[in-house]
Each structure stands twice: as structure tokens, then as C-alpha cells.
Design a protein around this motif. Structure first.
Motif, mmCIF file in Angstrom:
data_model
loop_
_atom_site.group_PDB
_atom_site.id
_atom_site.type_symbol
_atom_site.label_atom_id
_atom_site.label_comp_id
_atom_site.label_asym_id
_atom_site.label_seq_id
_atom_site.Cartn_x
_atom_site.Cartn_y
_atom_site.Cartn_z
ATOM 1 N N LEU A 100 0.830 -1.203 0.000
ATOM 2 C CA LEU A 100 0.000 0.000 0.000
ATOM 3 C C LEU A 100 0.866 1.256 0.000
ATOM 4 O O LEU A 100 0.583 2.217 -0.727
ATOM 5 C CB LEU A 100 -0.929 -0.013 1.214
ATOM 6 N N THR A 101 1.914 1.247 0.807
ATOM 7 C CA THR A 101 2.822 2.401 0.827
ATOM 8 C C THR A 101 3.499 2.590 -0.525
ATOM 9 O O THR A 101 3.627 3.720 -1.018
ATOM 10 C CB THR A 101 3.880 2.216 1.922
ATOM 11 N N GLU A 129 2.320 1.626 -3.435
ATOM 12 C CA GLU A 129 1.310 2.074 -4.388
ATOM 13 C C GLU A 129 1.031 3.566 -4.235
ATOM 14 O O GLU A 129 0.895 4.294 -5.234
ATOM 15 C CB GLU A 129 0.024 1.273 -4.185
ATOM 16 N N ALA A 130 0.953 4.033 -3.005
ATOM 17 C CA ALA A 130 0.749 5.468 -2.784
ATOM 18 C C ALA A 130 1.931 6.274 -3.311
ATOM 19 O O ALA A 130 1.759 7.364 -3.877
ATOM 20 C CB ALA A 130 0.541 5.733 -1.291
ATOM 21 N N TRP A 131 3.133 5.742 -3.142
ATOM 22 C CA TRP A 131 4.333 6.423 -3.667
ATOM 23 C C TRP A 131 4.291 6.480 -5.196
ATOM 24 O O TRP A 131 4.618 7.512 -5.796
ATOM 25 C CB TRP A 131 5.572 5.673 -3.184
ATOM 26 N N ASN A 132 3.877 5.389 -5.823
ATOM 27 C CA ASN A 132 3.783 5.374 -7.288
ATOM 28 C C ASN A 132 2.725 6.360 -7.789
ATOM 29 O O ASN A 132 2.924 7.033 -8.809
ATOM 30 C CB ASN A 132 3.457 3.965 -7.774
ATOM 31 N N LEU A 133 1.617 6.436 -7.087
ATOM 32 C CA LEU A 133 0.581 7.392 -7.474
ATOM 33 C C LEU A 133 1.071 8.828 -7.323
ATOM 34 O O LEU A 133 0.723 9.700 -8.136
ATOM 35 C CB LEU A 133 -0.677 7.164 -6.629
ATOM 36 N N ALA A 134 1.870 9.076 -6.297
ATOM 37 C CA ALA A 134 2.434 10.420 -6.127
ATOM 38 C C ALA A 134 3.377 10.764 -7.281
ATOM 39 O O ALA A 134 3.402 11.908 -7.763
ATOM 40 C CB ALA A 134 3.162 10.515 -4.792
ATOM 41 N N ASN A 135 4.147 9.777 -7.746
ATOM 42 C CA ASN A 135 5.009 10.016 -8.910
ATOM 43 C C ASN A 135 4.188 10.298 -10.163
ATOM 44 O O ASN A 135 4.524 11.183 -10.959
ATOM 45 C CB ASN A 135 5.918 8.806 -9.143
ATOM 46 N N ASP A 136 3.109 9.545 -10.351
ATOM 47 C CA ASP A 136 2.274 9.755 -11.534
ATOM 48 C C ASP A 136 1.526 11.081 -11.478
ATOM 49 O O ASP A 136 1.221 11.671 -12.523
ATOM 50 C CB ASP A 136 1.276 8.603 -11.671
ATOM 51 N N SER A 137 1.229 11.546 -10.280
ATOM 52 C CA SER A 137 0.506 12.821 -10.164
ATOM 53 C C SER A 137 1.337 13.995 -10.666
ATOM 54 O O SER A 137 0.787 15.048 -11.009
ATOM 55 C CB SER A 137 0.108 13.063 -8.705
ATOM 56 N N LEU A 138 2.656 13.822 -10.732
ATOM 57 C CA LEU A 138 3.515 14.902 -11.212
ATOM 58 C C LEU A 138 3.348 15.149 -12.704
ATOM 59 O O LEU A 138 3.764 16.196 -13.205
ATOM 60 C CB LEU A 138 4.979 14.580 -10.898
#
Length: 351
Positions: A176-177, A179-188
Motif C-alpha cells: 500500500l505504501t 502504491e501510494a508512492w507510485n501514485l504520487a510520482n504519476d501525479s507529477l
């Protein structure tokens, strides 16, 4: 001086984003979104090739979005701005600046690979093309700093993810951590970094990751209230990410106009590598030194032949004389032997 130790205040409303400089130049929303994603992918890929930390690539993408909130894609080429943003970010984060030569070579190689130019020659560091690219890279950096007012402070949502999950006290799997990190990268790759604060984006990616892994989060009271976030902002972050994943792969769209308010044109990036016509350039100096060495070698060869050739001729003449003398001696002996045999034969015949 670049100011970093101040609050992050660069945020725009939806109306300001819809009335961006690119829209005023006739670029539609889909094209602008595609170019934003394309530029961020260039920054991410080049940062990996340059072995830069993720913080540097994240800062470069945020600077990229901020710059195009003030300037148009029609006036500044996306490739050169992306290269300059990464170069500037490497100086701001982690104390790991990269040289302009390294950034230019990596972006040149990526462009060749994206255009399927597998048999291309490496970029000549003594060519006019490299000189122009280096000049434009520095000029783009000055434009970025000018538009930012030399305020380049960036706060990323990544540093809040682990703290938020630890504060909630909910047992969360390591996936989960991640996945949240990957989503933060994609949000850029989206405009979330110029619409919401990092705390709101962090809450949005944590919420999306928890929903995917079906991990319940406290709702009474709502957990996002503890982090100064609103449910509407979290829902907006999730909708933007869902829209991002529904888009096709980003490609380069040539919308930059030649002769705009900047000196960025596509001529330098697409021109053929040519040597710099200067007498004092390193290539010219090397050519002159090679010519001098060649002349010295020719002189040595001539001087050696002038000494060796007469010796060879003398040896040939001496050998020819010895051979002729040997033939004369052999003919003399043969002739005397034959005369004696003839006399002996004549004597026996008379007897």
C-alpha cells in the motif's frame, strides 16, 4: 540568488488553468495535456539515465508545470524547457548538480531513440550543434528563473505519505505504501502540483491506494481532517489520476512557432552536426598537429631512403660485379679444360 526557504505559494485556480497562455495561442486542452505529459516523461526518463534521485525529477516536473502556467507551448519548445528544468532541479535538490554536457547528451540520445535512429552517430562536443544546444539550455534556465521570480521552493507529497500512514495507526501492508508512492510520482505528470497543496495530494494518493487494497481508514471522525484536507480535494485528485490512466501514450506535437518571444527553435535540435569553423578550436589544433606529425614522418622516411638506397645500389653493383667475375672464371676453366681434352683426343687418334 535563488530563494527556497519560503512558503510554497504557487497555486492556480481552475479558471486560471483554463485560460493558460497556451490556450490564448490557439492550443486546445488535449494538446496542452499531451505536451505536459510528454515533457514530464522526458524529465523522468532522463533523470533515471543520469542516476538522479527521485526528488530531483519531481522538482524538475513541478518547475516544468509552473513555467507553462506562465508561458505558452507555442513560444517555448517542450524538449528544451524539460532539459533546462531537470538541469536546474539538479542544482536545487540533493546537492548533486549535473553538467550541461551530461544533460544535453542524454536528451539528444533519448530523442534519437524516440525517433528510431538506432544507427545515429554520437553528438560531437566540438560541433556547432552542441554549442547551440548549450547556449539554449542556459538561456532556457534564465527564462525559467525569471518567470519564477527566482523562487524555486517545491514541497512534494512523497514525504507526507509515510507519516500519514504511521499517524493513522492502521496496519498497512508494504504494497500500500509503495502504491501510494507510485501514485504520487504519476501525479507529477498532471497539474495537481499547481492546483493543490502537497498535503492534499498526499491524502488523495493514500485514499486511492487504500481503496485499491481494501484497507479501511478511520472515518469517524474523518481521517483527512487531521491533515488539513477536504473530501472534495481528495475526490478531485482521484478523478485526475483516473483520467491520466485513460489517456494514450504521450507523443511530441510540434506547436512551437519559429521566431516567437524566445530564441528557441527546432533548428539546433534537428540540424546536422558540423564542426566549428575556428582556427583555435580543439579539432583544428588536432588536425594541425596531425599534419605536422605526418610531415615529420615523411621527412624521416626521405632521409632514411637517401641513406639506404645508395647502399642498396652499391650492394647490387658489387653483387653484379662478383657474379660477372665468377662467370668469367668459370668460362675460362671450362675453355681450358675443353682444349686439353681436344688435344688428348687428337693424340690418341693419330696413334
Amino acid at each position: 540568488m535563488i530563494y527556497r526557504a519560503i512558503l510554497d505559494t504557487f497555486y492556480l485556480t481552475d479558471e486560471q488553468l483554463h485560460n493558460s497562455p497556451s490556450r490564448k495561442d490557439g492550443i486546445d486542452e488535449a494538446t496542452e495535456t499531451m505536451l505536459r505529459i510528454y515533457g514530464c516523461e522526458l524529465i523522468q526518463e532522463s533523470g533515471i539515465l543520469l542516476k538522479l534521485p527521485q526528488a530531483v525529477m519531481a522538482t524538475g516536473q513541478v518547475l516544468f508545470h509552473r513555467f507553462y502556467c506562465k508561458k505558452s507551448f507555442a513560444g517555448f519548445d517542450v524538449k528544451k524547457v524539460a532539459a533546462s528544468c531537470l538541469w536546474l532541479a539538479s542544482k536545487l535538490e540533493e546537492e548533486c548538480p549535473k553538467k550541461a554536457r551530461q544533460v544535453i547528451i542524454v536528451f539528444h540520445r533519448m530523442e534519437c531513440r524516440r525517433e528510431n535512429k538506432l544507427a545515429t552517430e554520437p553528438l560531437d562536443l566540438n560541433s556547432k550543434k552542441y554549442s547551440d544546444l548549450k547556449t539554449e539550455l542556459s538561456r532556457a534556465e534564465r527564462h525559467i528563473l525569471k518567470e519564477m521570480g527566482f523562487v524555486c521552493h517545491v514541497e512534494h507529497p512523497h514525504k507526507f505519505i509515510s507519516n500519514y500512514l504511521a499517524t493513522l495507526g492502521t496496519p498497512t501492508p508494504r504494497e500500500l505504501t509503495q502504491e501510494a508512492w507510485n501514485l504520487a510520482n504519476d501525479s507529477l505528470r498532471t497539474t495537481l502540483c499547481v492546483r493543490f497543496k502537497s498535503e492534499v495530494v498526499a491524502c488523495g494518493v493514500v485514499y486511492a491506494a487504500a481503496r485499491r487494497f481494501r484497507v479501511p481508514l478511520p472515518e469517524n471522525p474523518p481521517w483527512w481532517k487531521a491533515f488539513d484536507a477536504e473530501k472534495s480535494g481528495i475526490d478531485q485528485v482521484c478523478r485526475v489520476l483516473a483520467h491520466l490512466y485513460s489517456l494514450p501514450k504521450a507523443n511530441y506535437i510540434p506547436v512551437c512557432k519559429d521566431g516567437g518571444d524566445s530564441s528557441f527553435t527546432n533548428k539546433s535540435w534537428n540540424s546536422i552536426s558540423q564542426p566549428i569553423p575556428k582556427e583555435n578550436s580543439p579539432s583544428a589544433i588536432d588536425d594541425k598537429s596531425k599534419e605536422r606529425e605526418k610531415e615529420r614522418d615523411i621527412g624521416r622516411y626521405r632521409s632514411m631512403t637517401e641513406v639506404i638506397v645508395p647502399r642498396i645500389e652499391q650492394q647490387k653493383i658489387r653483387g653484379h660485379l662478383e657474379k660477372s667475375r665468377h662467370h668469367r672464371d668459370r668460362d675460362y676453366h671450362n675453355s681450358s679444360y675443353s682444349s686439353r681434352d681436344e688435344d688428348r683426343h687428337r693424340h690418341h687418334s693419330y696413334a
